[in-house]
Scaffold this motif. Structure first.
Motif, mmCIF file in Angstrom:
data_model
loop_
_atom_site.group_PDB
_atom_site.id
_atom_site.type_symbol
_atom_site.label_atom_id
_atom_site.label_comp_id
_atom_site.label_asym_id
_atom_site.label_seq_id
_atom_site.Cartn_x
_atom_site.Cartn_y
_atom_site.Cartn_z
ATOM 1 N N GLY A 83 0.757 -1.363 -0.164
ATOM 2 C CA GLY A 83 -0.054 -0.073 0.046
ATOM 3 C C GLY A 83 0.962 1.294 -0.006
ATOM 4 N N LYS A 84 0.319 2.511 -0.359
ATOM 5 C CA LYS A 84 0.971 3.776 -0.629
ATOM 6 C C LYS A 84 0.032 4.669 -0.034
ATOM 7 C CE LYS A 84 3.464 6.613 -3.665
ATOM 8 N NZ LYS A 84 3.843 6.690 -5.123
ATOM 9 N N THR A 85 0.506 5.718 0.610
ATOM 10 C CA THR A 85 -0.261 6.734 1.321
ATOM 11 C C THR A 85 0.540 7.997 1.066
ATOM 12 O OG1 THR A 85 -1.205 5.366 2.973
ATOM 13 C CG2 THR A 85 -1.460 7.915 3.053
ATOM 14 N N GLU A 86 0.036 9.160 0.418
ATOM 15 C CA GLU A 86 0.713 10.551 0.178
ATOM 16 C C GLU A 86 -0.097 11.467 0.750
ATOM 17 O OE1 GLU A 86 2.035 11.378 -3.316
ATOM 18 O OE2 GLU A 86 3.154 9.653 -3.916
ATOM 19 N N GLU A 87 0.598 12.551 1.348
ATOM 20 C CA GLU A 87 0.162 13.888 1.937
ATOM 21 C C GLU A 87 0.832 15.018 1.216
ATOM 22 O OE1 GLU A 87 0.351 13.878 6.097
ATOM 23 O OE2 GLU A 87 -1.188 11.895 6.161
ATOM 24 N N ASP A 88 0.505 16.177 1.830
ATOM 25 C CA ASP A 88 1.140 17.185 0.987
ATOM 26 C C ASP A 88 2.791 17.099 1.123
ATOM 27 O OD1 ASP A 88 -1.310 18.226 0.733
ATOM 28 O OD2 ASP A 88 -1.344 19.532 2.538
ATOM 29 N N LEU A 89 3.450 16.760 2.072
ATOM 30 C CA LEU A 89 4.829 16.991 2.278
ATOM 31 C C LEU A 89 5.598 15.509 2.603
ATOM 32 C CD1 LEU A 89 5.254 20.439 3.882
ATOM 33 C CD2 LEU A 89 5.478 19.920 1.545
ATOM 34 N N SER A 90 4.515 14.366 2.645
ATOM 35 C CA SER A 90 5.199 13.350 3.058
ATOM 36 C C SER A 90 4.507 12.192 2.505
ATOM 37 C CB SER A 90 4.749 12.903 4.868
ATOM 38 O OG SER A 90 3.491 13.039 4.894
ATOM 39 N N SER A 91 4.975 10.865 2.305
ATOM 40 C CA SER A 91 4.541 9.772 1.760
ATOM 41 C C SER A 91 5.033 8.197 2.362
ATOM 42 C CB SER A 91 5.168 9.690 0.301
ATOM 43 O OG SER A 91 4.755 8.444 -0.322
ATOM 44 N N THR A 92 4.174 7.535 2.643
ATOM 45 C CA THR A 92 4.389 6.375 3.345
ATOM 46 C C THR A 92 3.892 5.085 2.397
ATOM 47 O OG1 THR A 92 4.021 7.375 5.466
ATOM 48 C CG2 THR A 92 3.731 5.032 5.519
ATOM 49 N N ILE A 93 4.866 3.985 2.411
ATOM 50 C CA ILE A 93 4.575 2.965 1.639
ATOM 51 C C ILE A 93 4.763 1.600 2.627
ATOM 52 C CG2 ILE A 93 5.293 3.825 -0.611
ATOM 53 C CD1 ILE A 93 7.934 2.274 -0.162
ATOM 54 N N ARG A 94 3.931 0.582 2.363
ATOM 55 C CA ARG A 94 4.031 -0.616 3.085
ATOM 56 C C ARG A 94 4.655 -1.786 2.104
ATOM 57 N NH1 ARG A 94 -1.221 0.649 3.760
ATOM 58 N NH2 ARG A 94 -1.763 -1.194 3.011
ATOM 59 N N LEU A 95 5.406 -2.403 2.520
ATOM 60 C CA LEU A 95 6.168 -3.515 1.478
ATOM 61 C C LEU A 95 6.243 -4.707 2.560
ATOM 62 C CD1 LEU A 95 9.356 -1.503 0.921
ATOM 63 C CD2 LEU A 95 7.134 -1.793 -0.598
ATOM 64 N N VAL A 96 6.457 -5.949 1.807
ATOM 65 C CA VAL A 96 6.532 -7.213 2.408
ATOM 66 C C VAL A 96 7.422 -8.168 1.330
ATOM 67 C CG1 VAL A 96 4.371 -8.334 1.063
ATOM 68 C CG2 VAL A 96 5.208 -9.175 3.214
ATOM 69 N N ASN A 97 8.089 -8.865 1.970
ATOM 70 C CA ASN A 97 9.087 -9.764 1.431
ATOM 71 C C ASN A 97 9.231 -11.479 2.054
ATOM 72 O OD1 ASN A 97 10.777 -10.446 -1.115
ATOM 73 N ND2 ASN A 97 12.512 -10.158 0.146
ATOM 74 N N SER A 98 9.158 -12.428 1.054
ATOM 75 C CA SER A 98 9.259 -13.949 1.678
ATOM 76 C C SER A 98 10.618 -14.246 1.791
ATOM 77 C CB SER A 98 8.539 -14.651 0.503
ATOM 78 O OG SER A 98 8.935 -14.611 -0.518
ATOM 79 N N ALA A 99 11.605 -13.281 1.335
ATOM 80 C CA ALA A 99 12.924 -13.852 1.535
ATOM 81 C C ALA A 99 13.685 -13.083 2.379
ATOM 82 C CB ALA A 99 13.724 -13.856 0.178
ATOM 83 N N PRO A 100 14.701 -13.522 3.300
ATOM 84 C CA PRO A 100 15.713 -12.530 3.993
ATOM 85 C C PRO A 100 16.609 -11.858 3.359
ATOM 86 C CG PRO A 100 16.311 -14.935 4.469
ATOM 87 C CD PRO A 100 15.265 -14.963 3.290
ATOM 88 N N GLY A 101 17.165 -10.881 3.786
ATOM 89 C CA GLY A 101 18.423 -10.063 3.251
ATOM 90 C C GLY A 101 17.936 -8.577 3.672
#
Length: 423
Positions: A83-101
């Protein structure tokens, strides 16, 4: 090759033409990005990364009349965007991964109406992803100690495991905790908090193994049991408070004599010891004396007094968790009183020696007189003479009398000599 060069040159000229359309403060480079993340994350769990546009001089940013004047561009491959959320001066994303690193994530900001313009600001962050549980082992005690990782013996410790799960990935999981306190004590609990009491001093390592299990639906609609584990540890330094200092040493001494005072510390080393002689028993102030490191519970102080008077040893000791003071008074007398102290025993000894010499002289004179007046000494005297004189003792009375005459020529002869005449 020439075609590629002309193509690149054309792109640069195109960007140069678009640069005047950018906001006035873009060319000044007065913006920067602040990136935050809730990582590290475990495989399968969501991770959040946020970017905020700020000014370099921390001044307030004047926004234009229309909303969303800037656009945030993210690069997060191979992580999957949830998911991704944007505001006037900021942005937030949500990430996932099934492999370590460790996965790099970058972002840059441009004007919303000119995405081909020069970026206002750039940012970069690394998101660590592990296949194990993420958390911390926290140790607390109901004492306020200024030294980290130092705790009191014979006082209850609270050991807690704090799971790092910002996305509530393990909300349906059940946990099992296996504890090892480093002194031979082990236990298994279903609670993430335990209480323990160390009875001895030393450095110990608390080890914890956590097992999490939960059911998860598979693509074929079959539920499977999932499991993740994690190993955690914390180093503890168990100390005893300094309950006092026992001082062993004389309280009366003379000048120019070496004084030795033994300090017994009722607490756990290593210690920092500081002492100083004062005319009165007053506490030591900071920087008043040079500290000495002591690795045992005993320490010897030595000092030679050159001036008589009343003195006080002011002693301060501290270990990693506490400190204490102690005092020891010493009275110093002048060394000139030493001959008077020993005059009477010496005079007595000399008198006894003179009496012995006079007694032996009178006894020898009496024995010699008895020998002259009584040629045949008693058996006791004879025996004594045999023992004392050894091989020089003469057995017959006549020989004994001859020696007496030779030694005492002034005594009258015991018989008259007879003269013989020949006709």
């Amino acid at each position: 090759m020439a075609l590629a060069v002309w193509s690149r040159l054309g792109r640069i000229l195109w960007l140069a033409c678009l640069l005047p359309l950018a906001p006035a403060r873009v060319a000044a480079g007065l913006f920067e990005l602040s990136l935050t993340t809730d990582g590290p994350s475990t495989t399968g769990a969501e991770a959040t990364i946020s970017a905020s546009l700020l000014t370099r001089d921390n001044s307030s940013l004047a926004l234009p009349a229309k909303a969303h004047p800037y656009r945030f561009h993210w690069i997060h491959t191979p992580l999957t965007l949830i998911g991704k959320t944007e505001e006037d001066l900021s942005s937030t994303i949500r990430l996932v991964n099934s492999a370590p690193g460790e996965f790099p994530v970058s972002v840059w900001v441009t004007a919303a109406d000119c995405w081909m313009c020069q970026p206002v600001a750039r940012g970069f962050v690394v998101l660590p992803v592990t296949e194990f549980l993420v958390g911390n082992l926290v140790v607390t005690q109901n004492t306020s100690l200024p030294w980290p990782s130092s705790y009191l013996t014979k006082t209850i410790l609270k050991v807690s495991f704090l799971l790092h799960d910002p996305s509530n990935f393990f909300k349906t999981a059940s946990f099992l905790y296996s504890w090892d306190f480093g002194d031979g004590t082990q236990m298994v609990t279903e609670d993430s908090v335990v209480y323990y009491n160390y009875s001895i001093i030393g450095t110990f390592t608390v080890k914890l193994k956590v097992v999490a299990e939960w059911e998860q639906a598979e693509p074929d609609a079959v539920k499977g049991v999932m499991q993740k584990t994690g190993d955690f540890s914390a180093s503890l330094r168990l100390q005893e408070t300094l309950r006092g200092i026992q001082v062993l040493g004389p309280t009366l001494i003379q000048t120019f004599q070496k004084l030795t005072v033994t300090l017994n510390f009722l607490g756990s080393p290593p210690l920092t010891v500081c002492w100083r002689l004062k005319p009165e028993c007053l506490p030591l102030e900071e920087g008043e004396c040079h500290p000495v490191t002591v690795d045992s519970t005993e320490y010897n102080l030595t000092h030679i007094f050159r001036d008589p008077g009343d003195y006080c040893f002011s002693i301060r000791a501290e270990n990693a968790i506490s400190k204490t003071h102690q005092y020891h008074r010493v009275q110093v007398w002048p060394s000139s009183i030493q001959p008077a102290v020993f005059a009477f025993p010496c005079a007595t000894l000399i008198t006894v020696m003179l009496a012995c010499i006079m007694y032996m002289t009178l006894r020898n004179a009496t024995q010699q007189k008895d020998m002259v007046e009584n040629p045949e000494p008693p058996s006791g005297v004879r025996c004594c003479c045999q023992m004392c004189c050894g091989p020089f003792l003469l057995e017959t009375p006549s020989e004994y009398l001859e020696i007496v005459r030779e030694n005492h020529g002034l005594l009258p002869p015991l018989y008259k000599s007879v003269k013989t005449y020949t006709v």
